[in-house]
Design a protein around this motif. Structure first.
Motif, PDB file in Angstrom:
ATOM      1  N   THR A  13       0.815  -1.223   0.000  1.00 41.02           N
ATOM      2  CA  THR A  13       0.000   0.000   0.000  1.00 41.02           C
ATOM      3  C   THR A  13       0.848   1.272   0.000  1.00 41.02           C
ATOM      4  N   TYR A  14       1.998   1.224   0.691  1.00 41.05           N
ATOM      5  CA  TYR A  14       2.896   2.381   0.740  1.00 41.05           C
ATOM      6  C   TYR A  14       4.323   1.920   0.506  1.00 41.05           C
ATOM      7  N   GLY A 174       1.247  -5.356   7.340  1.00 41.91           N
ATOM      8  CA  GLY A 174       1.289  -4.184   6.455  1.00 41.91           C
ATOM      9  C   GLY A 174      -0.085  -3.890   5.875  1.00 41.91           C
ATOM     10  N   GLY A 175      -0.084  -3.307   4.687  1.00 42.83           N
ATOM     11  CA  GLY A 175      -1.349  -2.944   4.060  1.00 42.83           C
ATOM     12  C   GLY A 175      -2.012  -4.133   3.385  1.00 42.83           C
ATOM     13  N   GLY A 203      -3.899  -4.627   6.197  1.00 44.26           N
ATOM     14  CA  GLY A 203      -4.755  -3.492   6.553  1.00 44.26           C
ATOM     15  C   GLY A 203      -5.946  -3.345   5.620  1.00 44.26           C
ATOM     16  N   GLU A 241     -10.518   3.697   5.406  1.00 45.29           N
ATOM     17  CA  GLU A 241      -9.110   3.675   5.833  1.00 45.29           C
ATOM     18  C   GLU A 241      -8.822   4.832   6.799  1.00 45.29           C
ATOM     19  N   LYS A 244     -10.403   4.032  10.134  1.00 47.41           N
ATOM     20  CA  LYS A 244      -9.601   3.001  10.821  1.00 47.41           C
ATOM     21  C   LYS A 244      -8.395   3.646  11.501  1.00 47.41           C
ATOM     22  N   GLN A 245      -7.727   4.520  10.775  1.00 49.39           N
ATOM     23  CA  GLN A 245      -6.530   5.157  11.343  1.00 49.39           C
ATOM     24  C   GLN A 245      -6.891   6.067  12.515  1.00 49.39           C
ATOM     25  N   SER A 248      -7.186   4.335  15.785  1.00 50.43           N
ATOM     26  CA  SER A 248      -5.944   3.964  16.486  1.00 50.43           C
ATOM     27  C   SER A 248      -5.628   5.009  17.557  1.00 50.43           C
ATOM     28  N   GLY A 309       5.184  -2.606  10.198  1.00 49.19           N
ATOM     29  CA  GLY A 309       4.048  -2.467   9.289  1.00 49.19           C
ATOM     30  C   GLY A 309       3.034  -1.488   9.857  1.00 49.19           C
ATOM     31  N   GLY A 310       2.495  -0.662   8.972  1.00 49.11           N
ATOM     32  CA  GLY A 310       1.584   0.404   9.393  1.00 49.11           C
ATOM     33  C   GLY A 310       0.388  -0.104  10.192  1.00 49.11           C
ATOM     34  N   SER A 311      -0.078  -1.338   9.875  1.00 49.23           N
ATOM     35  CA  SER A 311      -1.300  -1.814  10.538  1.00 49.23           C
ATOM     36  C   SER A 311      -1.069  -2.196  11.994  1.00 49.23           C
ATOM     37  N   ARG A 313      -0.177  -0.242  14.067  1.00 46.28           N
ATOM     38  CA  ARG A 313      -0.578   0.924  14.853  1.00 46.28           C
ATOM     39  C   ARG A 313      -1.995   0.748  15.408  1.00 46.28           C
ATOM     40  N   MET A 314      -2.738  -0.218  14.880  1.00 47.47           N
ATOM     41  CA  MET A 314      -4.088  -0.459  15.434  1.00 47.47           C
ATOM     42  C   MET A 314      -3.903  -0.997  16.851  1.00 47.47           C
TER      43      MET A 314
HETATM   44  P1  AMP Z   1       2.612  -0.639   5.294  1.00 48.04           P
HETATM   45  O1  AMP Z   1       2.322  -1.637   4.194  1.00 48.04           O
HETATM   46  O2  AMP Z   1       3.488  -1.139   6.348  1.00 48.04           O
HETATM   47  O3  AMP Z   1       3.000   0.710   4.790  1.00 48.04           O
HETATM   48  O4  AMP Z   1       1.202  -0.430   6.029  1.00 48.04           O
HETATM   49  C1  AMP Z   1       0.155   0.206   5.403  1.00 48.04           C
HETATM   50  C2  AMP Z   1      -1.114  -0.080   6.177  1.00 48.04           C
HETATM   51  O5  AMP Z   1      -0.991   0.506   7.472  1.00 48.04           O
HETATM   52  C3  AMP Z   1      -2.337   0.529   5.518  1.00 48.04           C
HETATM   53  O6  AMP Z   1      -3.397  -0.430   5.531  1.00 48.04           O
HETATM   54  C4  AMP Z   1      -2.651   1.692   6.432  1.00 48.04           C
HETATM   55  O7  AMP Z   1      -4.028   1.999   6.430  1.00 48.04           O
HETATM   56  C5  AMP Z   1      -2.206   1.154   7.770  1.00 48.04           C
HETATM   57  N1  AMP Z   1      -1.967   2.214   8.743  1.00 48.04           N
HETATM   58  C6  AMP Z   1      -1.110   3.256   8.653  1.00 48.04           C
HETATM   59  N2  AMP Z   1      -1.226   4.058   9.732  1.00 48.04           N
HETATM   60  C7  AMP Z   1      -2.172   3.505  10.521  1.00 48.04           C
HETATM   61  C8  AMP Z   1      -2.780   3.872  11.775  1.00 48.04           C
HETATM   62  N3  AMP Z   1      -2.404   4.965  12.426  1.00 48.04           N
HETATM   63  N4  AMP Z   1      -3.711   3.045  12.282  1.00 48.04           N
HETATM   64  C9  AMP Z   1      -4.112   1.941  11.627  1.00 48.04           C
HETATM   65  N5  AMP Z   1      -3.601   1.551  10.440  1.00 48.04           N
HETATM   66  C10 AMP Z   1      -2.651   2.326   9.892  1.00 48.04           C
END
Ligand code: AMP
Length: 523
Positions: A13-14, A174-175, A203, A241, A244-245, A248, A309-311, A313-314
């Motif tokens: 996703t990123y 991750g995403g 995510g 999305e 969801k963020q 968190s 991984g961004g997810s 953070r949940m």
């Molecule tokens: P990554 O692939 O590690 O970059 O993670 C991306 C995923 O992390 C995506 O699904 C985002 O929506 C999720 N994400 C990023 N920041 C947050 C947050 N603060 N709370 C929940 N999910 C997050």
């Protein structure tokens, strides 16, 4: 100006790029919008390709010409999107993402971005890794290595924390993917013990659960009974999305959703969100339990959990892990740890390369690396896939796993040899069918429609009797790339083979694509 080398986390996703700066610290390089990560989204327009946040935001207006989650297609299929009379492969699309982040980084630090280490999920097999490397080449980069995301995260963690013996579990959500890897860290040495995961879980699935909830509330409130077209779904995805963020950080949030001239106000609480997604989280716990059991079987007990991984953070992730494993997980730059670890690995490879003597009779370009400390971390990789050969056992075709997953690659490789007999007399060659799999058994049944990794042909002398002994060797390197060789034991002849990986690009196709991408406008 030093010759910098870079680490790129090419995410579902990123994506993110980092380098080790002149003070020896791994740092993330911001993109031209001032963000540390760039959405891995590509929109195709008549004026060229648009990559990143703009593509993500405008996807609702032009969903048919936008590609998201291309990483899920890498090495799986040769087609990502059809645009302007042309098929774009997942490698083409990923190359555009890589090119955009490399160009942005280059402008930001005013240095050439050429030598890179790209990361991929641990579960990626041969075809996925080759596709990742090819995407880098098409983007005009020199791909020094493709390494596993959790290994990169551990590298960052290993050098950013005090040294000492520990067994860490990297929980990487991750995403679009989930990976769990257990590693032993001991005195500058990282040994991968095992990796498990689910590459269909990330995510994005949490977003989808929330999308369904918002949709059902929208229908309940407005009485809407029509379809949700691609554009409405895209808007809903962005809103889900964001919500969801927000959850968190807070206990509840409100989503205002308007579609087809109707508007609904949907309140979502953290506890509702957790309930909606508890089955998803449970799947990650099952994979984690599996990895812990494998590590235990090998004599390791996890001492630290790190979240990547961004997810992660949940808040439900941390809460559940604490309740289940009675350990407080550490959150170390979850969105950036992978890119930073990859940057450290790139520097490690560059330092090693500098120390090698030039090939006889040649001069060698020695990079002027930044003056930071010498990277002294050795990685002992492990196989993350099993590799089987089709053989006849009592006249029945079976798969015979020569390499089994979760075994260490000593000196950066693993070699497995097995002796077989030819099935017919005077055969000019034998075709070896190779199957990449997740099974741990030595022999197992062949099922219909299994997608094989590829065919390797061994050319024989043509005069061997039936049952003549042939030794087959599978060699896997630290990048997870497989080569196959044979030995005709009757004549003692070594037989080289080239395996054509199903669906992978030919060198000519890569060359053509590399020349073409230069003409594409990326931003
Ligand atoms: P990554 O692939 O590690 O970059 O993670 C991306 C995923 O992390 C995506 O699904 C985002 O929506 C999720 N994400 C990023 N920041 C947050 C947050 N603060 N709370 C929940 N999910 C997050």
């Amino acid at each position: 100006m030093a010759d910098f080398v870079f680490g790129i986390d090419l995410g579902t996703t990123y994506s993110c790029i980092a380098y080790v700066d002149e003070s020896g610290k791994p740092v993330v390089i911001q993109n031209s919008e001032g963000e540390n990560t760039t959405p891995s989204v590509v929109g195709f327009t008549q004026e060229g390709a648009v990559v990143g946040e703009i593509a993500k935001q405008t996807a609702a207006m032009d969903p048919d010409n936008t590609v998201s989650f291309v990483k899920r297609l890498m090495g799986e299929q040769d087609f990502a999107i059809h645009f302007d009379g042309e098929d774009k492969s997942p490698e083409d699309v990923s190359a555009l993402i890589l090119k955009r982040i490399a160009e942005d980084a280059s402008k930001m630090i005013n240095a050439e971005v050429r030598d890179v280490v790209i990361t991929c999920p641990a579960y990626f097999g041969d075809s996925h890794r080759i596709a990742t490397k090819n995407a880098g080449i098409i983007a005009g980069l020199n791909v020094m290595a493709v390494i596993n995301e959790p290994t990169a995260a551990a590298l960052f963690y290993g050098v950013s924390k005090d040294q000492g013996k520990k067994t860490i579990l990297v929980y990487d959500l991750g995403g679009g993917t989930f990976d769990v890897t257990i590693m032993d860290i001991n005195d500058g040495r990282i040994e991968v013990i095992c990796s498990e995961g689910n590459h269909e879980l990330g995510g994005k699935d949490w977003d989808e659960s929330l999308m369904h909830y918002i949709y059902s509330k929208f229908v309940e409130e407005t009485g809407y009974s029509g379809d949700f077209d691609a554009s409405m779904q895209h808007t809903l995805r962005l809103k889900a999305e964001t919500a969801k963020q927000q959850l968190s950080r807070r206990e509840s949030t409100v989503v205002m959703f308007d579609a087809a001239g109707l508007m609904a106000r949907v309140e979502v609480t953290k506890s509702t969100f957790n309930e909606l997604t508890s089955a998803l989280l449970e799947q990650t716990i099952d994979e984690t339990d599996k990895a812990i059991a494998i590590a235990k079987g090998k004599g390791y007990t996890v001492t630290d959990i790190i979240l990547v991984g961004g997810s992660t953070r949940m808040s439900q992730v941390e809460e559940t892990l604490i309740a289940k494993y009675r350990m407080t997980p550490q959150l170390v730059d979850p969105d950036e740890a992978v890119a930073k670890g990859a940057a450290l690995h790139a520097l490690y490879l560059a330092q090693k390369e500098n120390e090698l003597p030039p090939p006889p009779g040649e001069t060698k370009r020695v990079r002027e690396l930044p003056p930071g400390p010498r990277i002294e971390i050795d990685i002992v990789h492990a196989t993350t896939k099993s590799y089987a050969l089709e053989v006849l056992v009592n006249d029945e075709a079976m798969w015979n796993n020569l390499i089994i997953k979760n075994n260490p690659l000593i000196n950066n490789e693993i070699n497995a040899k097995e002796q077989y007999g030819t099935n017919t007399a005077n055969a000019p060659s034998v075709v070896l069918k190779v199957y990449e799999n997740d099974f741990m058994d030595e022999y197992f049944e062949i099922k219909p429609n299994q997608k094989i990794l590829g065919d390797a042909v061994l050319n024989l002398s043509g005069d061997l009797p039936k049952g003549a002994p042939i030794e087959v060797t599978f060699s896997l390197n630290s990048e997870g790339l497989l080569t196959i060789t044979g030995r005709d034991l009757t004549n003692g002849a070594f037989i080289e083979s080239h395996m054509q990986i199903e669906g992978s690009l030919t060198p000519q196709q890569i060359k053509e694509k590399t020349e073409k991408i230069g003409l594409t406008k990326t931003q």
